[in-house]
Design an enzyme around this catalytic site. Sequence first.
Site, mmCIF file in Angstrom:
data_model
loop_
_atom_site.group_PDB
_atom_site.id
_atom_site.type_symbol
_atom_site.label_atom_id
_atom_site.label_comp_id
_atom_site.label_asym_id
_atom_site.label_seq_id
_atom_site.Cartn_x
_atom_site.Cartn_y
_atom_site.Cartn_z
ATOM 1 N N LYS A 135 0.874 -1.172 0.000
ATOM 2 C CA LYS A 135 0.000 0.000 0.000
ATOM 3 C C LYS A 135 0.913 1.224 0.000
ATOM 4 O O LYS A 135 1.529 1.568 1.003
ATOM 5 C CB LYS A 135 -0.919 0.012 1.216
ATOM 6 N N GLU A 192 -0.605 5.040 -7.946
ATOM 7 C CA GLU A 192 -0.189 5.948 -6.890
ATOM 8 C C GLU A 192 1.001 6.780 -7.361
ATOM 9 O O GLU A 192 1.984 6.233 -7.857
ATOM 10 C CB GLU A 192 0.213 5.112 -5.665
ATOM 11 N N CYS A 444 30.251 21.493 23.367
ATOM 12 C CA CYS A 444 30.842 21.768 24.671
ATOM 13 C C CYS A 444 32.348 21.780 24.491
ATOM 14 O O CYS A 444 32.907 20.916 23.810
ATOM 15 C CB CYS A 444 30.432 20.674 25.654
HETATM 16 S S1 IVH Z 1 -6.559 -0.339 -4.801
HETATM 17 C C1 IVH Z 1 -10.980 -0.265 -5.274
HETATM 18 N N1 IVH Z 1 -4.014 -0.745 -4.389
HETATM 19 O O1 IVH Z 1 -5.031 3.459 -0.912
HETATM 20 C C2 IVH Z 1 -9.620 -0.269 -4.699
HETATM 21 N N2 IVH Z 1 -4.970 1.254 -3.525
HETATM 22 O O2 IVH Z 1 -8.157 3.712 0.147
HETATM 23 C C3 IVH Z 1 -8.872 0.905 -5.135
HETATM 24 N N3 IVH Z 1 -3.363 2.711 -2.381
HETATM 25 O O3 IVH Z 1 -6.026 6.358 -1.895
HETATM 26 C C4 IVH Z 1 -7.553 1.065 -4.526
HETATM 27 N N4 IVH Z 1 -1.617 1.439 -2.684
HETATM 28 O O4 IVH Z 1 -4.356 5.512 -3.550
HETATM 29 C C5 IVH Z 1 -5.054 0.091 -4.187
HETATM 30 N N5 IVH Z 1 -1.757 -1.236 -4.116
HETATM 31 C C6 IVH Z 1 -2.802 -0.413 -3.930
HETATM 32 C C7 IVH Z 1 -2.666 0.810 -3.243
HETATM 33 C C8 IVH Z 1 -3.781 1.618 -3.049
HETATM 34 C C9 IVH Z 1 -2.057 2.583 -2.168
HETATM 35 C C10 IVH Z 1 -4.166 3.870 -1.913
HETATM 36 C C11 IVH Z 1 -5.037 4.472 -2.946
HETATM 37 C C12 IVH Z 1 -6.209 5.030 -2.195
HETATM 38 C C13 IVH Z 1 -6.175 4.258 -0.932
HETATM 39 C C14 IVH Z 1 -7.383 3.359 -0.882
#
Ligand code: IVH
Length: 695
Positions: A135, A192, A444
């Site tokens: 993430k 991202e 110091c």
């Molecule tokens: S999937 C329907 N995969 O997390 C699912 N999101 O609340 C859509 N994010 O702001 C998101 N890494 O930007 C997905 N590997 C990843 C991610 C990711 C970061 C962020 C995304 C969003 C938040 C989701």
Amino acid sequence: MTENLELFPPPEPNGRAQAAIKIIALRKQLNAWAHEYYVQDAPSVPDAEYDRMFRDLQALEAQHPDLVTPDSPTQRVIGAVMDGLAPVRHAVPMLSIRTETDTEASGAEAFDVRIRRELKLTPEDPPVEYIVEPKFDGLAMSLRYEHGKLVQAATRGDGEVGEDVTHNIRTIRQIPLALPADAPPVLEVRGEVYMARADFDALNERQRAQGGKTFVNPRNAAAGAVRQLDSGIAAQRPLSFFAYGLGEVQGAQFATHHAVLQQLKLWGFPVAGQAGLAQGATELIAFHQRIGAARDALPYDIDGVVYKVNSLALQQQLGFVTREPRWAVAHKYPAQEMATRIEAIDVQVGRTGKLTPVARLAPVFVGGVTVTNATLHNLFEIRKKGVRVGDTAIVRRAGDVIPEVVGVVPGQRSSYVPNFRMPAQCPVCGSAVVREKGEANHRCTGGLFCPAQRKEAILHFAARRAMDVEGLGDKLVDQLVDQGVIRMLPDLYRMGLTALIALERMAEKSAQNVLAALEKSKRTTLPRFLFGLGIRHVGEATAKDLARHFGSLDAIMDATVDQLLQVNDVGPVVAEAIHTFFAQPHNREVVEQLRACGVTWEEGAPAERATLPLAGKTVVLTGTLPTLSRDAAKDLLEAAGAKVAGSVSKKTHYVVAGEEAGSKLAKAQELGVPVLDEAGMLALLAAPAPEGQEP
Ligand code: IVH
């Protein structure tokens, strides 16, 4: 004059048609090279080669402005400054994901249980196939391509309507402006935008040098860059991108999320290497642990992992609740940044006499531990960040790094609080505090007179990589110095059992152990001893270089600055520090007394570096060797003149790999660096010095 003629480029094709063909060919080659460089991290041509072709393209386009198209690599930064960011309605909403903060096992299991229940699976049914991705801690972006051309980039906004940031996103080199011919007519890539840590550090460094404002963390820096109205500014903020999904698509179909990621990679988008398939909850847990263990070593920030059901048909079947898909969940790691109150600012004195302001904090759980102190580095940083007592601070603790205050939450100060000032006298010994011109740090001036410096000096002397005195920890050293048992380093070897037993919580057995460890430490090596003296700027590597170059301590003590400058990697500042150290009679006295106490090492003749078998070679160790410890192997290699490095690059000459060698071995194979096992390494060490090298 004649030979200069060939410096001029051959005449450019004049015809418009010829130019058009040439332009297409140049763009294609430049795009391929840029992909190798920015996405695959594996450039196949020197930068200069790329630059030259880039300029050729620029020149041709300048001659034929009507042939310039927005997807040309020359058109990443567009000159215009926007009035504001236009709203963009997402064709497919950008959803958020449900977040779990539970432990590894329960978070993953709860998700798997829920999925199986929704899909009405029985315990007899096989495990559900998931895909796990990091993430990323950046901001979500939707990239819209029509007929293979990037036409729009939009932020998530409220999920329904975002903002048009196309002008800035075009500056991200990892994002293709044009896709291969097999891309569908409409394709929205979701992913991202983030800033890599090294880029973030370099950006802050630059901002600091220019007196500009620094950024609190990579995510804030990235978010600020993305929303700039002027793409010229965004272009100077080094952003990166990872693709992790799709929005609207016309003309392409996929069976699994895994297939989506594979295809996105083929179309030129960066996809995180950590992503992978997992069968059932057990493998989800393993992934969570594995990525968690790698977290601090990743070049970018992540705050968790995302579990997704791999089959798109099952995703469809599972559907959504409110604005979150049922088929995905984010499983977080402990936060590495938290806000808490600064109760006080104290000042600590280090071994070198450096005064470090430390924030005393209302206890806060961050990076997996409860933190009550965080470094503020120096007065300069306090001013820069605008930190005052009573402020709500953002505290960061990542991995084993000491916690630091990265900034304060603005607008929380209720009443007037005076600015923090550095004390004029050392809080430990009362000696004057000075700040050298051009330095950020206060010091110091008490030297070894200052107990704080004395304590640190003793701890440093006894440290594992120095004299290696087992059991001489900070609690014991505190007592020894506070009770006046030890005033100078040599006192370590003079104290007796009685003095030790007299200390608090010191049983006879442990006292004997300490004395035995001290006795054992007397037989040492010159580099360890030199390093242990704690001379400013003399780290382990420099100590080894000095010992190798001069052979004996007396030669080092009597060396002139010029002679010191002859040593590998010793520059004027280091040479001056060594010379000044040994010019002080009391330091020489300490050395003499230590020798008189029986500290010994083998001395050698000054080495002729270049005749050593591995002079000038860089070696990387990885994995567990069958007989040698990591330190022993390192010592052997260094004694043979090699430099032992931590990571593999094109400049690495050999990789020595043992059991369970991981990514370094893979990298070596990828780069074609010779790989040796322990036996191979020993053979190399036994080989005669390379010929044809002058000493
Ligand atoms: S999937 C329907 N995969 O997390 C699912 N999101 O609340 C859509 N994010 O702001 C998101 N890494 O930007 C997905 N590997 C990843 C991610 C990711 C970061 C962020 C995304 C969003 C938040 C989701």
